[in-house]
Design a protein around this motif. Structure first.
Motif: not given
Length: 231
Positions: A21-26, A28-29, A35, A39, A86
């Motif tokens: 989840p942290e890699e996905r959020a990074a 998107v950020s 988001a 995606w 990611s």
């Protein structure tokens, strides 16, 4: 493990770990957009990138356009880097299993939907275990992505192997179903332990078939080693 032939592995979700989840959020950020639409555009526009029809910059410009924005060159570079990061983590238990299989005579191959930059990234950083694969069917180089039947046909030609001699391992049911439709023996990956059990059964089955073949030909049958129970 006794070797019954060839294992054709998926890469992401099997040997490479799913994104956190942290890699996905990074990612998107880095894009700087909400988001859900990010995606949607990311996956909807991905197939031509995976097939090598687009470069990374061209892909990310299309993603930006779909989101109603323009990613400048610096943002595009940051998105490529974040995307590569990611997808980079591998499952060390699966890497160890690949080494064990290679050491015991299994023939190994890869079939992965992967864009050009990510294929280069893996080949630069993971040579120690990628060297065990006789065939690397990266979609960006073959022009065929799963579950397109042409992706499996390309692998079979490269391996010069009958479909039933190839065990295909993937974490997505639609890809396994397509492999089975192409005549391969498909198994849905749920973890290293389950795959080890499947491979033991495959190896035991091959040993029994080989022994029966020798017996029917009038030659002595000698199957050595501990008996394994099916599970």
């Amino acid at each position: 493990m006794t070797s019954p032939g060839t294992v054709l592995f998926d890469l992401f979700g099997v040997i490479a770990l799913p994104r956190s989840p942290e890699e996905r959020a990074a990612l998107v950020s880095t894009a700087g957009t909400p988001a859900p639409p990010f995606w949607d555009a990311y996956w909807r526009l991905r197939p031509p990138y995976d097939r090598g029809e687009l470069t990374g910059p061209a892909y990310w410009r299309e993603v930006g356009a779909a989101l109603g924005t323009r990613f400048d060159p610096a943002r595009v570079g940051a998105l490529i880097d974040a995307d590569l990061a990611s997808w980079s983590a591998v499952d060390e238990e699966m890497v160890a299993l690949v080494g064990e299989l290679a050491a015991t005579g299994w023939r190994l191959a890869l079939l992965s939907n992967i864009p050009p930059e990510l294929a280069d990234h893996y080949e630069e950083r993971h040579t120690a275990w990628l060297r065990h694969f006789d065939v690397r069917a990266f979609s960006c180089r073959t022009g065929h992505a799963k579950p397109d039947p042409a992706a499996y046909a390309w692998c079979l030609r490269a391996l010069a192997a009958p479909p039933r001699d190839v065990l295909f391992v993937d974490d997505r049911e639609e890809n396994v179903a397509a492999a089975r439709a192409a005549g391969l023996r498909g198994v849905l990956f749920t973890g290293a332990a389950g795959l080890r059990a499947t491979l033991r059964e495959e190896g035991d089955g091959a040993a029994v078939a080989q022994a029966r073949s020798k017996d029917h030909a009038g030659r002595p049958t000698d199957v050595t080693g501990p008996r394994r129970t099916r599970g």
